[in-house]
Write an enzyme that holds these catalytic residues in place. Structure first.
Site, short mmCIF file in Angstrom:
data_model
loop_
_atom_site.label_atom_id
_atom_site.label_comp_id
_atom_site.label_asym_id
_atom_site.label_seq_id
_atom_site.Cartn_x
_atom_site.Cartn_y
_atom_site.Cartn_z
N LYS A 33 47.56 -5.18 11.92
CA LYS A 33 47.86 -3.76 11.76
C LYS A 33 47.61 -2.97 13.04
O LYS A 33 48.46 -2.17 13.47
CB LYS A 33 47.01 -3.20 10.62
CG LYS A 33 46.97 -1.69 10.53
CD LYS A 33 46.10 -1.25 9.38
CE LYS A 33 44.64 -1.57 9.58
NZ LYS A 33 44.00 -0.73 10.60
N THR A 34 46.45 -3.18 13.65
CA THR A 34 46.10 -2.42 14.84
C THR A 34 47.06 -2.72 15.99
O THR A 34 47.44 -1.83 16.75
CB THR A 34 44.65 -2.74 15.26
OG1 THR A 34 43.77 -2.46 14.18
CG2 THR A 34 44.25 -1.92 16.47
N ASP A 225 46.69 5.92 10.55
CA ASP A 225 46.07 4.63 10.23
C ASP A 225 45.33 4.75 8.90
O ASP A 225 44.86 5.83 8.52
CB ASP A 225 45.09 4.26 11.35
CG ASP A 225 44.61 2.82 11.24
OD1 ASP A 225 45.23 2.03 10.49
OD2 ASP A 225 43.63 2.47 11.92
N GLU A 226 45.21 3.65 8.19
CA GLU A 226 44.48 3.57 6.91
C GLU A 226 44.90 4.70 5.96
O GLU A 226 44.08 5.42 5.39
CB GLU A 226 42.96 3.64 7.17
CG GLU A 226 42.42 2.59 8.11
CD GLU A 226 42.36 1.19 7.49
OE1 GLU A 226 42.89 1.01 6.38
OE2 GLU A 226 41.79 0.28 8.13
N GLN A 256 43.76 -2.40 -0.40
CA GLN A 256 42.43 -2.20 0.19
C GLN A 256 41.97 -0.75 0.06
O GLN A 256 41.14 -0.27 0.84
CB GLN A 256 42.44 -2.62 1.66
CG GLN A 256 42.74 -4.10 1.87
CD GLN A 256 42.61 -4.53 3.31
OE1 GLN A 256 41.53 -4.50 3.90
NE2 GLN A 256 43.72 -4.94 3.90
N ARG A 614 37.66 -10.96 3.85
CA ARG A 614 36.86 -10.85 5.07
C ARG A 614 36.64 -12.23 5.69
O ARG A 614 36.22 -12.34 6.84
CB ARG A 614 35.47 -10.25 4.79
CG ARG A 614 35.43 -8.82 4.26
CD ARG A 614 36.27 -7.88 5.05
NE ARG A 614 37.60 -7.78 4.47
CZ ARG A 614 38.67 -7.34 5.14
NH1 ARG A 614 38.58 -6.99 6.40
NH2 ARG A 614 39.86 -7.27 4.55
#
Length: 761
Positions: A33-34, A225-226, A256, A614
């Site tokens: 994503k980043t 973002d997010e 998420q 994770r």
């Protein structure tokens, strides 16, 4: 730029180069994503878009800083520096300072942190002559924050029957008046709190269309973002700013979305297509982090949620090992079980302690694992929180215990002399400390000296000091006649700490109560273990043990090779080779507060999904069949979420509990019952004790426990330590002591008259 684009997969590339119009990028866990956000901005800049016309909003300064650095490495730091990139609060603070006069503020307005806000609220409560025990600043601030994030101003709050009824039910019907005075005082003081930065930006854009038009024209491209973590206030600002050019790209993952308790609304990402007709949807579905097994297992978990944007995350990494289940007899054994497994895996997988993470639902769970790690000399760190024994509420209670044992302990006295509040202020304490220093004695000796009135205290202050002296002396008289658990229970009640914490209805307040309960569990365990082994179990011995556990003098702060302990909420965005998700039980995970609605259960399931994703190499899930609650053992049920996992991805799938619908509606904790009267739904594990020389007992070879005969080689079951085998007996009735090797807890010496061992063969 072309060289950088070649690093992307097809889906990532499409999300980067399609820059015109609204775009929704659904980014699965570990899908890059980043990188997509970074390259999309760099792509815009390399195609001639002015940096000041790009608005990029993040949730952390760290994320913004790292992205800006990566963009700078592609297009140059000078260009990257001129981007409007940062957190929501930092960006809108910048806008508000520029436009401050429009909303009646100076550009030099100050920003209140939580402590400032609580202090102001406390003053207002006092000003209104309200009951300070009922009107807790933390709870009031939480309700005001919720209103602000929903853009509900004081006049609207006073008309909102739902909020007013909730306040009345909480015995705080005057919150609307406090809210009004709070806003008025902040304005008079030229101050804003964090929520005001968003609220006032919305008001600025609503009341001054020319200002809104200016920023709409400036920001030709908006990236968020997010996006699944945005609240209504943030959502509305983004929507207003994007109205002119409509080049808004939001990146996130509805699977998420785990922060509804902070005001985040998953509807913002789920309804994006309705807000921006003609949008483009990009799905980043390749997971670069985890094994195929972990990804497939996570997919099977989240597939049970109805409210989601469907995607199929996949991995081209190795298949990897299956998810393992650790079924512990009790929460204490769970600690041993997990830590022993870490020791074993560290050897077999040739990894370091830093490769391991223990994730839990609540902070209070950390204690058992901290102690198990310490007893095995394994270094660890608490991420995003204090070590259990360093938390305020724990240190407060320990200070009372220390005063009971040694009232001359000046640091303990200073901590509790006015906690809970008893009207002994700083001025009084300063006088006491000055007198103690002058005469070379402790503050406690000054308090107990006949000349105390000569220090100039008025009658009211002397009465309060005397009440404190009486309280501590009474606790001191209990030390020689009570065991550690008895005196701790007495002190936590009589000191007022428990009542104080129970009155705080905020999430933070609830966490403090849970932590205090966990300490009581620890004292109970200490007391019982010492009693069973025939050792001293006084509060003096407990404090000695705790002081050794919390001694960090020999710790190297630069040593990064440590096991990480953290809540799952804190783990979002991080990754570890080997992840242990502990306490996977009904009433714990999912949280008991989530049982009220399917929507809450779905958020808990998303939290479980986040925990599993994770992990890079392995996931281990642990749960206990009994757990200490309020000082008693209670039977618990494994979490319903275990049944969500496709059994093809579980190593010991035969151990997976089979759920019945009625089990889901049972209370999370069942009343304590004798272990011998309860049948486990699972097959007891086979005993695989290593062959070892059995030391010859010094006295008897057989002994009695609850009317049954125990001898060397007897297989037994203990309510805390689980399954074990007796390897030695010594002493004469009624003080026969057994040496037992427990499968996970190791070797223990127990007095049979207290141990309550159940014989298995």
């Amino acid at each position: 730029m072309q060289n950088h684009l070649e690093q992307l997969n097809t889906a990532q590339n499409e999300a980067v180069i399609n820059t015109e119009g609204p775009a929704l990028v659904i980014a699965g866990a570990g899908s890059g994503k980043t990188r997509v956000l970074t390259f999309r901005i760099a792509y815009l800049l390399s195609n001639g878009v002015a940096p000041w016309s790009i608005l990029a909003l993040t949730f952390t300064n760290k994320a913004a800083r790292e992205m800006k650095e990566r963009i700078g490495s592609i297009v140059g730091n000078e260009t990257a520096r001129r981007l409007w990139m940062g957190t929501f609060h930092s960006i809108f603070s910048r806008i508000l300072r520029t436009e401050s006069e429009r909303i009646g503020f100076q550009s030099s307005f100050t920003i209140y942190d939580t402590a400032d806000s609580k202090s102001l609220i406390k003053s207002i409560v006092k000003e209104l002559n309200l009951n300070e025990k009922e009107y807790k600043p933390g709870e009031i601030l939480s309700r005001i924050s919720s209103a602000k994030n929903d853009l509900v101003l004081p006049p609207a709050y006073a008309r909102d029957q739902h909020r007013l009824m909730a306040d009345k039910a909480a015995r705080m019907p005057m919150i609307y008046e406090i809210y009004q005075r709070y806003m008025r005082t902040c304005f008079k003081s030229g101050a804003m709190d964090f929520d005001d930065l968003l609220l006032n930006t919305n008001l600025l854009f609503r009341d001054h269309p020319d200002v809104l038009a200016k920023y709409q024209q400036q920001f030709k491209y908006i990236l968020v973002d997010e996006y699944q973590d945005t609240n209504f206030s943030q959502y509305l600002i983004v929507r207003k700013l994007a109205e002119q050019h409509k080049n808004v790209c939001v990146v996130g993952d509805d699977a998420q979305s785990i922060y509804s308790f902070r005001g985040a609304k998953i509807e913002n990402i789920l309804n994006f297509r309705n807000d921006y007709p003609g949008y483009k949807l990009f799905k980043l579905e390749q997971n670069y982090r985890s094994t195929q097994t972990i990804v497939n297992a996570a997919n099977s978990i989240i597939a049970n949620n109805k409210g989601q944007i469907k995607k199929v995350v996949f991995s081209e990494n190795d298949m990897g090992e299956k998810i393992r289940l650790l079924n512990a007899f009790s929460d204490i054994e769970e600690g041993f079980l997990v830590v022993n497994d870490i020791v074993s895996k560290r050897v077999t997988a040739h990894c370091t302690f830093a490769d391991f993470a223990i994730l839990y639902r609540t902070n209070a769970q950390s204690r058992i694992f901290e102690e198990a790690l310490r007893k095995n000399n394994i270094p660890y760190k608490i991420y995003g929180g204090l070590s259990f024994y360093q938390r305020k509420e724990i240190k407060d209670l320990l200070a009372y215990l220390r005063m009971a044992v040694n009232p001359k302990d000046g640091e303990a006295l200073k901590r509790i002399i006015n906690y809970p509040a008893r009207g002994i202020g700083k001025t009084t304490l300063d006088k006491l400390e000055a007198a103690a220093a002058h005469h070379g004695v402790s503050v406690w000796e000054v308090l107990n000296h006949p000349a105390l009135p000569s220090l100039g205290f008025n009658a009211g202050t002397l009465k309060k000091l005397n009440a404190f002296i009486v309280l501590i002396n009474e606790f001191g008289r209990l030390v020689p006649v009570m065991n550690a658990f008895e005196i701790t229970t007495e002190i936590v009640t009589q000191s007022g700490i428990l009542k104080e914490l129970h009155q705080d209805k905020t999430t933070e307040g609830q966490t403090r109560v849970e932590n205090l309960d966990e300490l009581l569990n620890g004292v109970r365990e200490f007391t019982d273990e010492r009693k069973e082994s025939g050792s001293e179990n006084t509060i003096i011995h407990f404090l000695e043990e705790v002081s050794l556990l919390t001694d960090q003098d020999n710790e190297d702060p630069d040593d990064l090779n440590k096991v990480t302990l953290m809540t799952i909420h804190s783990a979002k965005g991080l990754e570890f080779n080997h992840v242990y998700i502990v306490g996977v039980e009904e009433g714990l995970f999912p949280s008991p507060m989530a049982s009220h609605s399917e929507q809450s259960i779905e958020e808990e399931r998303r939290l479980f999904y986040v925990a599993v994703t994770r992990a890079e190499a392995s996931v281990t899930l642990s749960y206990a069949r009994s757990r200490f609650k309020y000082g008693e053992h209670n039977f618990v049920s494994p979490s319903r979420f275990l049944n969500d996992i496709d059994k093809n991805y579980i190593d010991n799938a035969s151990d997976l509990p089979v759920f019945k619908k009625q089990e889901r509606s049972q209370p999370p904790f069942e009343k304590k019952a004798p272990f011998g009267n309860t049948q486990s739904a699972q097959t007891k594990p086979a005993y695989n004790f290593k062959q070892r020389e059995t030391p010859q007992p010094r006295f008897t070879q057989t002994a009695s426990s609850s009317g049954a005969q125990i001898s060397i080689g007897t297989k037994v079951e203990h309510e805390r330590f689980g399954y074990g085998e007796v390897i030695a007996l010594e002493g004469n009735p009624p003080n026969v002591k057994a040496t037992v090797v427990f499968k996970n807890a190791g070797e223990k010496q127990l007095l049979l008259k207290f141990a309550k061992l159940k014989i298995l063969n």
